[in-house]
Design a protein around this motif. Structure first.
Motif, PDB file in Angstrom:
ATOM      1  N   MET A 346     -81.683  90.035  27.308  1.00  0.00           N
ATOM      2  CA  MET A 346     -82.624  91.074  26.819  1.00  0.00           C
ATOM      3  C   MET A 346     -83.171  91.632  27.731  1.00  0.00           C
ATOM      4  O   MET A 346     -83.420  93.065  27.879  1.00  0.00           O
ATOM      5  CB  MET A 346     -83.868  90.497  26.149  1.00  0.00           C
ATOM      6  CG  MET A 346     -83.473  89.713  24.791  1.00  0.00           C
ATOM      7  SD  MET A 346     -84.808  89.094  23.770  1.00  0.00           S
ATOM      8  CE  MET A 346     -85.411  88.029  24.693  1.00  0.00           C
ATOM      9  N   ALA A 347     -83.591  91.126  29.215  1.00  0.00           N
ATOM     10  CA  ALA A 347     -83.947  91.795  30.309  1.00  0.00           C
ATOM     11  C   ALA A 347     -82.943  92.887  30.654  1.00  0.00           C
ATOM     12  O   ALA A 347     -83.384  94.114  31.054  1.00  0.00           O
ATOM     13  CB  ALA A 347     -84.224  90.873  31.439  1.00  0.00           C
ATOM     14  N   ARG A 348     -81.761  92.527  30.675  1.00  0.00           N
ATOM     15  CA  ARG A 348     -80.686  93.829  31.082  1.00  0.00           C
ATOM     16  C   ARG A 348     -80.447  94.785  30.124  1.00  0.00           C
ATOM     17  O   ARG A 348     -80.735  95.778  30.524  1.00  0.00           O
ATOM     18  CB  ARG A 348     -79.413  92.972  30.967  1.00  0.00           C
ATOM     19  CG  ARG A 348     -78.153  93.792  31.718  1.00  0.00           C
ATOM     20  CD  ARG A 348     -76.864  93.297  30.980  1.00  0.00           C
ATOM     21  NE  ARG A 348     -76.814  93.317  29.666  1.00  0.00           N
ATOM     22  CZ  ARG A 348     -75.981  92.487  28.869  1.00  0.00           C
ATOM     23  NH1 ARG A 348     -75.412  91.311  29.457  1.00  0.00           N
ATOM     24  NH2 ARG A 348     -75.971  92.589  27.487  1.00  0.00           N
ATOM     25  N   ASP A 349     -80.832  94.576  28.924  1.00  0.00           N
ATOM     26  CA  ASP A 349     -80.900  95.481  27.762  1.00  0.00           C
ATOM     27  C   ASP A 349     -81.933  96.282  27.981  1.00  0.00           C
ATOM     28  O   ASP A 349     -81.897  97.599  27.838  1.00  0.00           O
ATOM     29  CB  ASP A 349     -80.759  94.713  26.489  1.00  0.00           C
ATOM     30  CG  ASP A 349     -79.273  94.393  26.236  1.00  0.00           C
ATOM     31  OD1 ASP A 349     -78.277  94.607  27.125  1.00  0.00           O
ATOM     32  OD2 ASP A 349     -79.016  93.682  25.225  1.00  0.00           O
ATOM     33  N   ALA A 350     -83.075  95.912  28.229  1.00  0.00           N
ATOM     34  CA  ALA A 350     -84.365  96.358  28.263  1.00  0.00           C
ATOM     35  C   ALA A 350     -84.179  97.322  29.359  1.00  0.00           C
ATOM     36  O   ALA A 350     -84.812  98.533  29.177  1.00  0.00           O
ATOM     37  CB  ALA A 350     -85.663  95.336  28.253  1.00  0.00           C
ATOM     38  N   PRO A 361     -94.952 104.030  34.592  1.00  0.00           N
ATOM     39  CA  PRO A 361     -95.597 104.712  36.042  1.00  0.00           C
ATOM     40  C   PRO A 361     -95.177 103.562  37.204  1.00  0.00           C
ATOM     41  O   PRO A 361     -95.249 104.218  38.444  1.00  0.00           O
ATOM     42  CB  PRO A 361     -97.201 104.228  35.805  1.00  0.00           C
ATOM     43  CG  PRO A 361     -97.261 103.495  34.605  1.00  0.00           C
ATOM     44  CD  PRO A 361     -96.056 103.678  33.724  1.00  0.00           C
ATOM     45  N   ARG A 362     -94.638 102.436  37.085  1.00  0.00           N
ATOM     46  CA  ARG A 362     -94.064 101.538  37.928  1.00  0.00           C
ATOM     47  C   ARG A 362     -92.838 100.969  37.687  1.00  0.00           C
ATOM     48  O   ARG A 362     -92.483 100.546  36.706  1.00  0.00           O
ATOM     49  CB  ARG A 362     -95.030 100.379  38.413  1.00  0.00           C
ATOM     50  CG  ARG A 362     -94.788  99.457  39.348  1.00  0.00           C
ATOM     51  CD  ARG A 362     -95.695  98.521  39.673  1.00  0.00           C
ATOM     52  NE  ARG A 362     -95.379  97.683  40.852  1.00  0.00           N
ATOM     53  CZ  ARG A 362     -95.610  96.188  40.854  1.00  0.00           C
ATOM     54  NH1 ARG A 362     -96.390  95.588  40.086  1.00  0.00           N
ATOM     55  NH2 ARG A 362     -95.429  95.590  42.030  1.00  0.00           N
ATOM     56  N   GLU A 363     -91.596 101.024  38.602  1.00  0.00           N
ATOM     57  CA  GLU A 363     -90.561 100.564  38.329  1.00  0.00           C
ATOM     58  C   GLU A 363     -90.440  99.057  37.595  1.00  0.00           C
ATOM     59  O   GLU A 363     -91.439  98.243  38.144  1.00  0.00           O
ATOM     60  CB  GLU A 363     -89.620 100.485  39.501  1.00  0.00           C
ATOM     61  CG  GLU A 363     -88.334  99.928  39.304  1.00  0.00           C
ATOM     62  CD  GLU A 363     -87.307  99.841  40.623  1.00  0.00           C
ATOM     63  OE1 GLU A 363     -86.028  99.713  40.439  1.00  0.00           O
ATOM     64  OE2 GLU A 363     -87.917 100.307  41.899  1.00  0.00           O
ATOM     65  N   VAL A 364     -89.568  99.056  36.745  1.00  0.00           N
ATOM     66  CA  VAL A 364     -89.443  97.420  36.391  1.00  0.00           C
ATOM     67  C   VAL A 364     -87.828  97.108  36.300  1.00  0.00           C
ATOM     68  O   VAL A 364     -86.957  97.620  35.984  1.00  0.00           O
ATOM     69  CB  VAL A 364     -89.681  97.383  34.989  1.00  0.00           C
ATOM     70  CG1 VAL A 364     -89.592  95.955  34.099  1.00  0.00           C
ATOM     71  CG2 VAL A 364     -91.209  97.957  34.528  1.00  0.00           C
ATOM     72  N   THR A 365     -87.849  96.021  37.129  1.00  0.00           N
ATOM     73  CA  THR A 365     -86.379  95.606  37.656  1.00  0.00           C
ATOM     74  C   THR A 365     -86.117  94.462  36.598  1.00  0.00           C
ATOM     75  O   THR A 365     -87.052  94.058  35.819  1.00  0.00           O
ATOM     76  CB  THR A 365     -86.435  94.970  38.871  1.00  0.00           C
ATOM     77  OG1 THR A 365     -87.121  93.824  39.065  1.00  0.00           O
ATOM     78  CG2 THR A 365     -86.742  96.063  40.038  1.00  0.00           C
ATOM     79  N   GLU A 366     -84.829  94.018  36.454  1.00  0.00           N
ATOM     80  CA  GLU A 366     -84.309  93.191  35.737  1.00  0.00           C
ATOM     81  C   GLU A 366     -85.178  91.724  36.027  1.00  0.00           C
ATOM     82  O   GLU A 366     -85.526  90.939  35.032  1.00  0.00           O
ATOM     83  CB  GLU A 366     -82.847  92.928  35.801  1.00  0.00           C
ATOM     84  CG  GLU A 366     -82.021  93.919  34.897  1.00  0.00           C
ATOM     85  CD  GLU A 366     -80.735  93.299  34.856  1.00  0.00           C
ATOM     86  OE1 GLU A 366     -80.255  91.970  34.741  1.00  0.00           O
ATOM     87  OE2 GLU A 366     -79.696  94.181  35.200  1.00  0.00           O
ATOM     88  N   THR A 367     -85.219  91.583  37.419  1.00  0.00           N
ATOM     89  CA  THR A 367     -86.130  90.335  37.534  1.00  0.00           C
ATOM     90  C   THR A 367     -87.400  90.484  37.093  1.00  0.00           C
ATOM     91  O   THR A 367     -87.869  89.399  36.728  1.00  0.00           O
ATOM     92  CB  THR A 367     -86.309  90.318  39.142  1.00  0.00           C
ATOM     93  OG1 THR A 367     -84.926  90.198  39.631  1.00  0.00           O
ATOM     94  CG2 THR A 367     -87.030  89.245  39.523  1.00  0.00           C
ATOM     95  N   ASP A 368     -88.188  91.582  37.069  1.00  0.00           N
ATOM     96  CA  ASP A 368     -89.358  91.916  36.425  1.00  0.00           C
ATOM     97  C   ASP A 368     -89.476  91.582  35.056  1.00  0.00           C
ATOM     98  O   ASP A 368     -90.440  90.762  34.537  1.00  0.00           O
ATOM     99  CB  ASP A 368     -90.047  93.168  36.692  1.00  0.00           C
ATOM    100  CG  ASP A 368     -90.115  93.464  38.230  1.00  0.00           C
ATOM    101  OD1 ASP A 368     -90.341  92.643  39.160  1.00  0.00           O
ATOM    102  OD2 ASP A 368     -90.168  94.776  38.730  1.00  0.00           O
ATOM    103  N   ALA A 369     -88.477  92.106  34.409  1.00  0.00           N
ATOM    104  CA  ALA A 369     -88.357  91.993  33.129  1.00  0.00           C
ATOM    105  C   ALA A 369     -88.347  90.361  32.450  1.00  0.00           C
ATOM    106  O   ALA A 369     -88.915  90.013  31.576  1.00  0.00           O
ATOM    107  CB  ALA A 369     -87.245  92.794  32.427  1.00  0.00           C
ATOM    108  N   VAL A 370     -87.527  89.632  33.317  1.00  0.00           N
ATOM    109  CA  VAL A 370     -87.223  88.375  33.161  1.00  0.00           C
ATOM    110  C   VAL A 370     -88.602  87.688  33.111  1.00  0.00           C
ATOM    111  O   VAL A 370     -88.857  86.832  32.321  1.00  0.00           O
ATOM    112  CB  VAL A 370     -86.279  87.773  33.984  1.00  0.00           C
ATOM    113  CG1 VAL A 370     -86.251  86.064  34.038  1.00  0.00           C
ATOM    114  CG2 VAL A 370     -84.709  88.009  33.441  1.00  0.00           C
TER     115      VAL A 370
END
Length: 380
Positions: A346-350, A361-370
Protein backbone atom coordinates in the motif's frame (compact mmCIF):
# COMPACT_ATOMS: atom_id res chain seq x y z
CA UNK A 1 2.51 29.09 2.65
CA UNK A 2 1.53 27.72 -0.74
CA UNK A 3 2.98 29.79 -3.59
CA UNK A 4 1.05 29.29 -6.84
CA UNK A 5 2.67 30.45 -10.02
CA UNK A 6 1.58 33.75 -11.54
CA UNK A 7 -0.55 31.78 -14.03
CA UNK A 8 -3.36 29.57 -12.81
CA UNK A 9 -6.93 28.54 -13.61
CA UNK A 10 -9.99 28.30 -11.39
CA UNK A 11 -12.70 25.70 -12.04
CA UNK A 12 -16.24 25.88 -10.67
CA UNK A 13 -19.62 24.33 -11.52
CA UNK A 14 -21.49 26.32 -14.14
CA UNK A 15 -24.29 27.10 -11.68
CA UNK A 16 -24.83 26.44 -7.97
CA UNK A 17 -28.25 26.54 -6.29
CA UNK A 18 -28.33 26.33 -2.49
CA UNK A 19 -30.95 26.44 0.22
CA UNK A 20 -32.88 24.27 2.62
CA UNK A 21 -35.60 22.51 0.61
CA UNK A 22 -34.33 23.88 -2.71
CA UNK A 23 -34.18 20.40 -4.28
CA UNK A 24 -37.96 20.54 -4.54
CA UNK A 25 -37.49 22.99 -7.42
CA UNK A 26 -35.67 20.42 -9.57
CA UNK A 27 -38.54 19.94 -12.02
CA UNK A 28 -38.66 23.69 -12.65
CA UNK A 29 -34.88 23.76 -13.12
CA UNK A 30 -35.07 21.02 -15.74
CA UNK A 31 -37.92 22.77 -17.54
CA UNK A 32 -36.06 26.09 -17.58
CA UNK A 33 -33.05 24.40 -19.17
CA UNK A 34 -35.07 22.55 -21.79
CA UNK A 35 -34.36 19.10 -20.36
CA UNK A 36 -37.30 16.78 -20.93
CA UNK A 37 -35.83 13.27 -20.57
CA UNK A 38 -34.03 13.22 -17.21
CA UNK A 39 -32.32 10.10 -15.92
CA UNK A 40 -31.65 9.81 -12.18
CA UNK A 41 -28.64 7.97 -10.77
CA UNK A 42 -28.85 7.07 -7.08
CA UNK A 43 -28.40 4.18 -4.65
CA UNK A 44 -30.53 1.90 -2.51
CA UNK A 45 -29.80 3.84 0.67
CA UNK A 46 -31.14 7.06 -0.77
CA UNK A 47 -34.21 5.25 -2.07
CA UNK A 48 -34.90 3.51 1.24
CA UNK A 49 -34.51 6.81 3.11
CA UNK A 50 -37.40 8.20 1.06
CA UNK A 51 -35.34 10.87 -0.68
CA UNK A 52 -35.70 9.56 -4.23
CA UNK A 53 -39.49 9.61 -4.62
CA UNK A 54 -40.04 13.36 -4.15
CA UNK A 55 -37.38 14.02 -6.80
CA UNK A 56 -38.24 11.32 -9.32
CA UNK A 57 -42.04 11.46 -9.32
CA UNK A 58 -42.50 15.07 -10.52
CA UNK A 59 -39.92 14.42 -13.26
CA UNK A 60 -41.32 11.03 -14.33
CA UNK A 61 -37.69 10.08 -14.73
CA UNK A 62 -36.09 6.73 -15.36
CA UNK A 63 -33.89 5.78 -12.42
CA UNK A 64 -30.85 3.64 -11.66
CA UNK A 65 -30.46 2.92 -7.94
CA UNK A 66 -27.78 0.25 -7.93
CA UNK A 67 -24.62 2.30 -7.38
CA UNK A 68 -22.65 0.55 -4.61
CA UNK A 69 -20.22 2.24 -2.23
CA UNK A 70 -16.74 2.65 -3.73
CA UNK A 71 -18.29 1.97 -7.17
CA UNK A 72 -16.53 -0.53 -9.44
CA UNK A 73 -15.68 0.82 -12.84
CA UNK A 74 -17.99 -1.57 -14.72
CA UNK A 75 -21.04 -0.07 -12.95
CA UNK A 76 -20.34 3.16 -14.80
CA UNK A 77 -20.52 1.33 -18.13
CA UNK A 78 -23.86 -0.19 -17.07
CA UNK A 79 -25.23 3.26 -16.26
CA UNK A 80 -23.95 4.65 -19.57
CA UNK A 81 -25.71 1.89 -21.50
CA UNK A 82 -28.96 2.71 -19.71
CA UNK A 83 -28.50 6.40 -20.48
CA UNK A 84 -28.10 5.72 -24.18
CA UNK A 85 -31.10 3.37 -24.29
CA UNK A 86 -33.31 5.86 -22.46
CA UNK A 87 -32.41 8.77 -24.72
CA UNK A 88 -31.71 10.89 -21.65
CA UNK A 89 -30.87 14.54 -22.20
CA UNK A 90 -29.67 15.20 -18.63
CA UNK A 91 -28.14 13.04 -15.89
CA UNK A 92 -29.25 13.81 -12.34
CA UNK A 93 -27.16 12.35 -9.52
CA UNK A 94 -28.87 12.15 -6.14
CA UNK A 95 -26.59 10.67 -3.50
CA UNK A 96 -23.17 10.77 -1.94
CA UNK A 97 -19.78 10.84 -3.59
CA UNK A 98 -20.04 7.35 -5.06
CA UNK A 99 -23.28 8.21 -6.86
CA UNK A 100 -22.06 11.56 -8.12
CA UNK A 101 -18.70 10.18 -9.26
CA UNK A 102 -20.36 7.32 -11.16
CA UNK A 103 -22.83 9.71 -12.80
CA UNK A 104 -20.13 12.17 -13.86
CA UNK A 105 -18.13 9.51 -15.68
CA UNK A 106 -21.24 7.82 -17.10
CA UNK A 107 -22.25 11.13 -18.69
CA UNK A 108 -18.94 11.11 -20.57
CA UNK A 109 -19.25 7.47 -21.59
CA UNK A 110 -22.79 7.86 -22.92
CA UNK A 111 -22.01 11.00 -24.90
CA UNK A 112 -18.65 9.96 -26.35
CA UNK A 113 -19.42 6.26 -26.83
CA UNK A 114 -16.43 5.07 -24.79
CA UNK A 115 -15.90 2.85 -21.77
CA UNK A 116 -15.10 4.23 -18.34
CA UNK A 117 -11.58 2.79 -18.48
CA UNK A 118 -10.81 5.01 -21.45
CA UNK A 119 -11.25 8.09 -19.27
CA UNK A 120 -9.08 6.96 -16.33
CA UNK A 121 -6.28 9.45 -15.83
CA UNK A 122 -5.98 13.20 -16.22
CA UNK A 123 -7.54 15.22 -19.05
CA UNK A 124 -8.88 12.39 -21.18
CA UNK A 125 -12.50 13.51 -21.60
CA UNK A 126 -12.07 15.27 -24.93
CA UNK A 127 -15.12 17.42 -24.29
CA UNK A 128 -18.14 17.59 -22.03
CA UNK A 129 -20.62 14.74 -21.71
CA UNK A 130 -24.36 14.81 -21.20
CA UNK A 131 -25.49 17.70 -18.99
CA UNK A 132 -25.33 16.88 -15.29
CA UNK A 133 -27.21 18.02 -12.21
CA UNK A 134 -25.43 16.88 -9.05
CA UNK A 135 -27.35 16.82 -5.76
CA UNK A 136 -25.44 15.63 -2.66
CA UNK A 137 -27.26 13.80 0.10
CA UNK A 138 -24.22 13.80 2.39
CA UNK A 139 -22.03 16.66 3.58
CA UNK A 140 -18.56 15.41 2.83
CA UNK A 141 -17.24 14.55 -0.59
CA UNK A 142 -17.93 17.86 -2.31
CA UNK A 143 -18.12 15.86 -5.55
CA UNK A 144 -20.84 18.16 -6.87
CA UNK A 145 -18.20 20.92 -6.99
CA UNK A 146 -15.27 19.00 -8.47
CA UNK A 147 -14.04 17.46 -11.70
CA UNK A 148 -12.67 14.33 -10.02
CA UNK A 149 -14.32 10.89 -9.88
CA UNK A 150 -12.90 7.96 -7.94
CA UNK A 151 -13.79 4.42 -9.03
CA UNK A 152 -12.63 0.96 -7.96
CA UNK A 153 -10.85 -1.35 -10.37
CA UNK A 154 -11.98 -4.88 -9.41
CA UNK A 155 -9.05 -6.39 -11.32
CA UNK A 156 -6.49 -4.86 -8.95
CA UNK A 157 -8.51 -3.77 -5.92
CA UNK A 158 -7.07 -0.29 -6.37
CA UNK A 159 -8.98 2.94 -6.76
CA UNK A 160 -8.50 4.90 -9.96
CA UNK A 161 -9.27 8.51 -10.77
CA UNK A 162 -10.95 10.23 -13.69
CA UNK A 163 -9.84 13.87 -13.59
CA UNK A 164 -11.02 16.41 -16.15
CA UNK A 165 -12.66 19.88 -15.94
CA UNK A 166 -15.18 18.67 -18.54
CA UNK A 167 -16.90 16.81 -15.68
CA UNK A 168 -17.80 19.95 -13.74
CA UNK A 169 -21.54 20.02 -13.09
CA UNK A 170 -23.86 22.05 -15.24
CA UNK A 171 -25.84 22.61 -12.05
CA UNK A 172 -25.02 21.72 -8.44
CA UNK A 173 -27.94 21.78 -6.02
CA UNK A 174 -26.97 21.88 -2.34
CA UNK A 175 -29.98 21.23 -0.11
CA UNK A 176 -29.03 20.69 3.57
CA UNK A 177 -32.45 19.13 4.25
CA UNK A 178 -31.37 16.05 2.30
CA UNK A 179 -28.75 15.34 5.00
CA UNK A 180 -31.11 15.61 7.98
CA UNK A 181 -31.68 11.87 8.32
CA UNK A 182 -28.09 10.72 7.85
CA UNK A 183 -26.91 8.02 10.28
CA UNK A 184 -24.37 9.26 12.81
CA UNK A 185 -21.47 7.22 11.43
CA UNK A 186 -21.98 8.59 7.92
CA UNK A 187 -22.36 12.15 9.20
CA UNK A 188 -19.05 11.82 11.06
CA UNK A 189 -17.04 10.21 8.27
CA UNK A 190 -18.35 12.50 5.55
CA UNK A 191 -17.89 15.61 7.66
CA UNK A 192 -14.31 14.80 8.59
CA UNK A 193 -13.50 14.15 4.94
CA UNK A 194 -14.79 17.63 4.14
CA UNK A 195 -12.51 19.07 6.80
CA UNK A 196 -9.52 17.25 5.30
CA UNK A 197 -10.45 18.61 1.86
CA UNK A 198 -10.31 22.14 3.22
CA UNK A 199 -7.01 21.60 5.01
CA UNK A 200 -5.24 19.83 2.16
CA UNK A 201 -6.61 22.29 -0.38
CA UNK A 202 -5.22 25.17 1.69
CA UNK A 203 -1.70 23.76 2.18
CA UNK A 204 -1.22 22.19 -1.27
CA UNK A 205 1.66 23.57 -3.33
CA UNK A 206 -0.74 24.25 -6.21
CA UNK A 207 -3.39 26.15 -4.22
CA UNK A 208 -4.72 29.21 -6.01
CA UNK A 209 -5.70 32.36 -4.11
CA UNK A 210 -9.35 31.45 -4.69
CA UNK A 211 -8.80 27.99 -3.25
CA UNK A 212 -7.15 29.36 -0.12
CA UNK A 213 -10.00 31.79 0.44
CA UNK A 214 -12.58 29.06 -0.06
CA UNK A 215 -10.66 26.80 2.32
CA UNK A 216 -10.82 29.34 5.13
CA UNK A 217 -14.57 29.89 4.75
CA UNK A 218 -15.13 26.12 4.51
CA UNK A 219 -13.04 25.68 7.66
CA UNK A 220 -15.03 28.35 9.50
CA UNK A 221 -18.33 26.65 8.75
CA UNK A 222 -17.09 23.12 9.37
CA UNK A 223 -15.35 24.16 12.59
CA UNK A 224 -18.62 25.57 13.90
CA UNK A 225 -20.70 22.59 12.81
CA UNK A 226 -18.93 19.22 12.65
CA UNK A 227 -18.71 18.22 16.29
CA UNK A 228 -22.09 19.84 16.99
CA UNK A 229 -23.93 17.85 14.32
CA UNK A 230 -22.30 14.63 15.51
CA UNK A 231 -23.58 15.31 19.05
CA UNK A 232 -26.91 16.79 17.97
CA UNK A 233 -28.04 15.19 14.69
CA UNK A 234 -31.27 17.19 14.72
CA UNK A 235 -29.49 20.54 14.82
CA UNK A 236 -30.50 22.07 11.48
CA UNK A 237 -28.12 25.01 11.82
CA UNK A 238 -25.22 22.57 12.08
CA UNK A 239 -26.59 20.54 9.15
CA UNK A 240 -26.77 23.72 7.08
CA UNK A 241 -23.25 24.69 8.07
CA UNK A 242 -21.85 21.30 7.11
CA UNK A 243 -23.67 21.24 3.76
CA UNK A 244 -22.25 24.60 2.69
CA UNK A 245 -18.88 23.93 4.30
CA UNK A 246 -18.56 20.63 2.46
CA UNK A 247 -19.47 22.30 -0.85
CA UNK A 248 -16.91 25.05 -0.32
CA UNK A 249 -14.31 22.45 0.60
CA UNK A 250 -15.06 20.65 -2.67
CA UNK A 251 -14.55 23.90 -4.53
CA UNK A 252 -11.32 24.32 -2.60
CA UNK A 253 -9.62 21.17 -3.77
CA UNK A 254 -11.08 21.54 -7.27
CA UNK A 255 -8.97 24.70 -7.49
CA UNK A 256 -6.02 23.26 -5.61
CA UNK A 257 -5.54 19.57 -4.85
CA UNK A 258 -5.94 16.96 -2.21
CA UNK A 259 -2.61 15.71 -0.93
CA UNK A 260 -0.94 12.80 0.83
CA UNK A 261 -3.82 11.93 3.17
CA UNK A 262 -5.90 11.05 0.14
CA UNK A 263 -3.02 9.23 -1.53
CA UNK A 264 -2.72 6.96 1.51
CA UNK A 265 -6.50 6.49 1.61
CA UNK A 266 -6.90 5.14 -1.92
CA UNK A 267 -5.00 1.83 -1.67
CA UNK A 268 -6.24 1.20 1.87
CA UNK A 269 -9.86 1.82 0.96
CA UNK A 270 -9.59 -0.14 -2.28
CA UNK A 271 -8.18 -3.24 -0.61
CA UNK A 272 -10.10 -3.32 2.65
CA UNK A 273 -13.34 -1.46 1.77
CA UNK A 274 -13.09 0.97 4.66
CA UNK A 275 -15.28 4.06 4.23
CA UNK A 276 -13.19 6.81 2.69
CA UNK A 277 -13.99 9.44 5.32
CA UNK A 278 -13.01 7.08 8.13
CA UNK A 279 -9.58 6.71 6.57
CA UNK A 280 -8.97 10.37 5.78
CA UNK A 281 -10.25 11.39 9.20
CA UNK A 282 -8.03 8.96 11.07
CA UNK A 283 -4.94 9.66 8.98
CA UNK A 284 -5.22 13.45 8.94
CA UNK A 285 -3.52 14.05 12.28
CA UNK A 286 -0.51 11.84 11.58
CA UNK A 287 0.00 13.26 8.10
CA UNK A 288 -0.24 16.84 9.36
CA UNK A 289 2.33 15.90 12.00
CA UNK A 290 4.57 14.85 9.10
CA UNK A 291 3.84 18.13 7.28
CA UNK A 292 4.27 20.28 10.39
CA UNK A 293 7.90 21.36 9.77
CA UNK A 294 6.85 23.23 6.61
CA UNK A 295 3.26 24.20 7.49
CA UNK A 296 3.43 26.01 10.83
CA UNK A 297 2.05 29.30 9.49
CA UNK A 298 -0.69 27.64 7.45
CA UNK A 299 -1.78 25.50 10.39
CA UNK A 300 -1.93 28.57 12.62
CA UNK A 301 -4.16 30.33 10.07
CA UNK A 302 -6.42 27.30 9.69
CA UNK A 303 -6.69 26.83 13.46
CA UNK A 304 -8.06 30.35 13.86
CA UNK A 305 -10.52 29.84 10.98
CA UNK A 306 -11.71 26.59 12.55
CA UNK A 307 -12.35 28.34 15.84
CA UNK A 308 -9.61 26.45 17.65
CA UNK A 309 -7.67 29.53 18.68
CA UNK A 310 -3.89 29.89 18.61
CA UNK A 311 -2.30 26.46 18.09
CA UNK A 312 1.20 25.46 17.09
CA UNK A 313 1.66 22.82 14.38
CA UNK A 314 1.93 19.92 16.81
CA UNK A 315 -1.20 20.94 18.68
CA UNK A 316 -3.04 21.35 15.36
CA UNK A 317 -2.26 17.74 14.40
CA UNK A 318 -3.28 16.52 17.86
CA UNK A 319 -6.58 18.38 17.59
CA UNK A 320 -7.36 16.47 14.40
CA UNK A 321 -6.63 13.20 16.21
CA UNK A 322 -8.92 14.24 19.04
CA UNK A 323 -11.81 15.03 16.70
CA UNK A 324 -11.42 11.73 14.86
CA UNK A 325 -11.70 9.97 18.22
CA UNK A 326 -14.53 12.08 19.62
CA UNK A 327 -16.86 11.62 16.63
CA UNK A 328 -16.27 7.87 16.47
CA UNK A 329 -13.97 7.45 13.48
CA UNK A 330 -11.30 5.68 15.52
CA UNK A 331 -13.92 3.23 16.70
CA UNK A 332 -15.02 2.59 13.11
CA UNK A 333 -11.43 1.97 12.03
CA UNK A 334 -10.89 -0.50 14.90
CA UNK A 335 -13.77 -2.56 13.54
CA UNK A 336 -11.85 -3.31 10.36
CA UNK A 337 -9.05 -5.82 9.93
CA UNK A 338 -6.06 -4.65 7.90
CA UNK A 339 -3.39 -7.22 7.13
CA UNK A 340 0.00 -5.94 8.27
CA UNK A 341 1.75 -7.66 5.34
CA UNK A 342 -0.21 -5.35 2.99
CA UNK A 343 1.35 -2.19 4.36
CA UNK A 344 4.50 -2.23 2.23
CA UNK A 345 2.50 -2.70 -0.96
CA UNK A 346 0.00 0.00 0.00
CA UNK A 347 2.86 2.39 0.78
CA UNK A 348 4.39 1.75 -2.63
CA UNK A 349 1.06 2.26 -4.36
CA UNK A 350 0.26 5.41 -2.38
CA UNK A 351 3.58 7.06 -3.15
CA UNK A 352 3.05 6.28 -6.83
CA UNK A 353 -0.11 8.44 -6.92
CA UNK A 354 1.81 11.51 -7.99
CA UNK A 355 -1.26 13.68 -8.68
CA UNK A 356 -1.81 13.65 -4.90
CA UNK A 357 1.73 13.26 -3.58
CA UNK A 358 3.36 15.97 -5.69
CA UNK A 359 1.16 18.79 -4.30
CA UNK A 360 1.82 17.72 -0.69
CA UNK A 361 3.89 20.43 1.01
CA UNK A 362 6.48 17.94 2.28
CA UNK A 363 7.84 14.90 0.47
CA UNK A 364 6.46 11.52 1.52
CA UNK A 365 8.75 8.56 0.86
CA UNK A 366 7.77 4.91 0.93
CA UNK A 367 9.45 4.67 4.33
CA UNK A 368 7.35 7.60 5.56
CA UNK A 369 4.19 6.01 4.20
CA UNK A 370 4.94 2.70 5.91
CA UNK A 371 5.55 4.51 9.21
CA UNK A 372 2.29 6.47 8.92
CA UNK A 373 0.25 3.38 8.03
CA UNK A 374 1.73 1.48 10.94
CA UNK A 375 1.25 4.33 13.39
CA UNK A 376 -2.39 4.95 12.56
CA UNK A 377 -3.45 1.33 12.12
CA UNK A 378 -1.72 0.19 15.27
CA UNK A 379 -3.11 3.04 17.35
CA UNK A 380 -6.61 3.16 15.87
Amino acid sequence: MASPSSSFENHLPRRVITGRGISQSLAAVCQANGWHRPFIVSDSGVASAGLLGPVALPLRAETFTEVPPEPPIDVVDTIAARLKTSGADVVIALGGGSVMDAAKVASLCAWHGKTAREFVGIGKAGGRGLPTVLIPTTAGTGSEATFVAILTDPATGNKVGVVDPCMLADIAIVDPALTDGLPAHITAAAGMDALVHAIEGFIAKVATPLARGLALEASRRIGQSLEVVCREPGNTDARDGMAIGSHLAGMTFANSSCCAVHALALPLGGRFHIPHGVITGCFAGEMMRHNAPVCADDFATLAVALGWGALDATAFASRLDAIAASIGLRTQLRQTSVLSDSIATMARDAVAIRRLMDPNPREVTETDAVRIYQSVLNCA
